[in-house]
Design an enzyme around this catalytic site. Structure first.
Site, PDB file in Angstrom:
ATOM      1  N   LYS A  80      85.201 -21.851 -21.193  1.00 14.90           N
ATOM      2  CA  LYS A  80      85.208 -23.404 -20.724  1.00 14.90           C
ATOM      3  C   LYS A  80      86.886 -22.844 -20.057  1.00 14.90           C
ATOM      4  O   LYS A  80      88.362 -22.889 -20.797  1.00 14.90           O
ATOM      5  CB  LYS A  80      85.208 -23.961 -21.682  1.00 14.90           C
ATOM      6  CG  LYS A  80      84.918 -25.252 -21.796  1.00 14.90           C
ATOM      7  CD  LYS A  80      84.124 -25.931 -22.005  1.00 14.90           C
ATOM      8  CE  LYS A  80      84.145 -27.984 -21.577  1.00 14.90           C
ATOM      9  NZ  LYS A  80      83.683 -28.856 -22.510  1.00 14.90           N
ATOM     10  N   SER A 155      80.247 -31.737 -21.021  1.00 11.07           N
ATOM     11  CA  SER A 155      80.498 -31.110 -19.889  1.00 11.07           C
ATOM     12  C   SER A 155      80.627 -29.728 -19.693  1.00 11.07           C
ATOM     13  O   SER A 155      80.955 -28.876 -18.463  1.00 11.07           O
ATOM     14  CB  SER A 155      82.267 -31.896 -19.999  1.00 11.07           C
ATOM     15  OG  SER A 155      81.780 -30.939 -21.435  1.00 11.07           O
ATOM     16  N   SER A 179      79.307 -32.049 -25.753  1.00 11.27           N
ATOM     17  CA  SER A 179      79.815 -31.507 -24.500  1.00 11.27           C
ATOM     18  C   SER A 179      79.153 -29.961 -25.054  1.00 11.27           C
ATOM     19  O   SER A 179      79.072 -28.682 -23.763  1.00 11.27           O
ATOM     20  CB  SER A 179      81.026 -31.221 -24.146  1.00 11.27           C
ATOM     21  OG  SER A 179      80.882 -32.250 -23.304  1.00 11.27           O
TER      22      SER A 179
HETATM   23  N1  GLN Z   1      79.901 -36.244 -21.984  1.00  8.78           N
HETATM   24  C1  GLN Z   1      80.764 -37.105 -22.892  1.00  8.78           C
HETATM   25  C2  GLN Z   1      81.751 -37.389 -21.836  1.00  8.78           C
HETATM   26  O1  GLN Z   1      81.294 -37.834 -20.982  1.00  8.78           O
HETATM   27  C3  GLN Z   1      80.801 -36.370 -23.793  1.00  8.78           C
HETATM   28  C4  GLN Z   1      81.941 -34.912 -23.471  1.00  8.78           C
HETATM   29  C5  GLN Z   1      82.107 -34.096 -24.137  1.00  8.78           C
HETATM   30  O2  GLN Z   1      82.202 -33.550 -25.069  1.00  8.78           O
HETATM   31  N2  GLN Z   1      83.328 -33.148 -23.269  1.00  8.78           N
HETATM   32  O3  GLN Z   1      82.538 -37.645 -22.425  1.00  8.78           O
END
Ligand code: GLN
Length: 497
Positions: A80, A155, A179
């Site tokens: 990532k 994400s 994410s």
């Molecule tokens: N979807 C969640 C957010 O927008 C989690 C994101 C993540 O785990 N990085 O914060």
């Protein structure tokens, strides 16, 4: 020769170690696959062709010299784009870091290199890991390989899509609110959020430091375990890193078994907003656990219904502090540096141009929540809810060994559907967020396709902190039982692969 991109990571490592194939052949097969499909999938932001081939050659030379190879030597991985990689661009999905080339490796990256894993490149993500669909990337969305018009989760959608589309057998993700697990669920792959502190955060671009956790993405439970054991373990460069050995996740993944295991089904994670087909597959999987010898009970965790609200105060608060370092003076983009603007103006112009809408929304929200006079009402209350959630888990783990629930309320939604509706987007993490707030370990494993749309459904398994091995034991048992039922891995049903 059979298609090398279809092998699991464990099989690939064995074939390289036995001399059946070379690491260079494996790397070339994956680079060719990326060339063939990534224009459509857009899982990668950067492909490090030369770096990958150089590492692969190194592995082949090591083997030729008779040196012992590690359990993932020569296996490709996608990382990532939130981890610093020495000499390789790191954008965190944002324009504000465009062109930045870090001078050092994140601990996770260093450990991959030391284990002779071959890093193929950096994957797409929501800007600063804020999002649930990868649509917030400043570099355009990623498609879900099951249906390219749908989101691959977020994400870490680039990592899950790369693994799903056979561009890499393994990928690294980060999970602040879901994410890793949510993308795994909507792509029919395996994703693990290790115990907080179980994998070093050193060199991860910080979003919400008390929640951020790196972890593995893979197509099988064993592959995830192999990767987890390579990246995990204490790191003195991260003060929140746990000073204990990584639980033996590999042995657990090789010995899937749920006989006598006490499984709690979280009562709060169903009802309004949950897709019928998701609940159906989850219920069938719970029934399967019972057939395999687990003792299943319903467990109530009443504070979980407040987790989303607490998360969306804590995460933005921490991000408003963490992102203050993007001031145009240290790294990446700089706008307005033409002699006519003050330093403050350059900072403001750079942030205006460099941050996307969701990042700005969260920085503003977090700054407001932390401001004096509001601190107790917002941030302070959210921290209290966090304690209640931790207590709910403690109570539950007094009765059961693991908790299960859907990983996500719905299957992959169409790209664009929730883009202008932050609340709808936030709901994708309803079931995953409690484990980030409490810091325990959680996994998503595939549990079939929803009958109404033919898209993957994930089952979330949650274990107490430092009992990550339990996830793998349960995950492996389910994977074996499901595949015996389906006659093949779930991914083989993906229409566009
Ligand atoms: N979807 C969640 C957010 O927008 C989690 C994101 C993540 O785990 N990085 O914060």
């Amino acid at each position: 020769m059979a298609d090398l991109t279809r092998l699991t990571a464990a099989e690939t490592a064995e074939r390289i170690a036995s001399g059946d194939v070379t690491a260079v052949e494996v790397a070339e097969a994956h680079l060719a696959r990326i060339d063939a499909v990534d224009e459509k999938v857009h899982a990668f932001l950067y492909v490090d062709r030369e770096g990958a081939l150089a590492k692969a050659r190194e592995v082949d030379e090591k083997r030729a010299r008779g040196e012992r190879l590690g359990p993932l030597a020569g296996v490709p991985v996608a990382v990532k784009d939130l981890f610093t990689t020495e000499g390789v661009p790191t954008t965190v999905g944002s324009k504000i870091l465009e062109g930045w080339i870090p001078p050092y490796d994140a601990t996770v990256v260093r450990r991959l290199k030391e284990a002779d894993v071959v890093i193929l490149g950096k994957t797409n993500m929501d800007e600063f890991a804020m999002g649930s669909s990868t649509e917030n990337s400043a570099y355009g969305p990623t498609g879900n390989p099951w249906d390219l018009t749908r989101i691959p989760g977020g994400s870490g959608g680039g990592s899950s899509a790369a693994v799903t589309a056979y561009e890499a057998p393994l990928a690294i993700g980060t999970d602040t609110g879901g994410s890793i697990r949510q993308p795994a669920a909507v792509t029919g792959t395996v994703g693990v959020k290790p115990t907080y502190g179980g994998v070093s955060r050193y060199g991860m671009v910080a979003f919400s430091s008390s929640l951020d956790q790196a972890g593995p993405c893979a197509r099988t439970v064993l592959d995830a375990a192999l990767l987890h054991s390579v990246i995990g373990g204490h790191d003195e460069l991260d003060s929140t890193s746990i000073e204990q050995p990584v639980p033996d996740v590999v042995t657990a993944a090789r010995n899937g078994d749920v006989a006598g295991l006490r499984v709690g089904v979280v009562k709060e994670f169903r009802g309004e907003g949950y897709q019928a087909g998701v609940l159906q597959r989850v219920d069938e999987t719970v029934e399967l656990l019972r057939e395999l010898g687990a003792e299943v009970v319903e467990v109530s965790c009443p504070s979980f219904t407040k987790a989303l609200a607490a998360y969306y105060l804590i995460a933005p608060s921490e991000c408003s502090s963490n992102l203050a370092r993007f001031d145009a003076m240290r790294y990446g983009l700089r706008v307005g540096d033409d002699g006519t603007h003050s330093a403050e103006e350059v900072t403001a112009l750079t942030r205006e141009a460099g941050f996307g809408d969701e990042v700005k929304r969260r920085v503003m929200l977090g700054t407001y929540a932390l401001s004096s006079g509001y601190y107790d009402a917002y941030y302070g209350s959210a921290q209290k809810v966090r304690t209640l959630i931790t207590r709910d888990f403690e109570r539950a783990f007094g009765e059961v060994d693991v908790l299960v629930s859907p990983t996500t309320p719905t299957t992959a939604f169409p790209i664009g559907e929730r883009a202008d509706d932050p609340m709808a987007m936030y709901l994708a993490d309803l079931c995953t967020i409690p484990s980030n707030l409490a810091g325990n370990a959680a996994m998503s494993v595939p549990c079939g396709l929803a009958p109404e749309d033919g898209l993957p459904v994930g089952l979330q398994i949650v274990a107490p902190a430092m009992a990550d091995d339990r996830l793998y034991r349960v995950g492996a048992a389910l994977e074996a039982a499901h595949q015996a039922r389906w006659g093949h891995p779930l991914l083989e049903e993906a229409p566009s692969l």
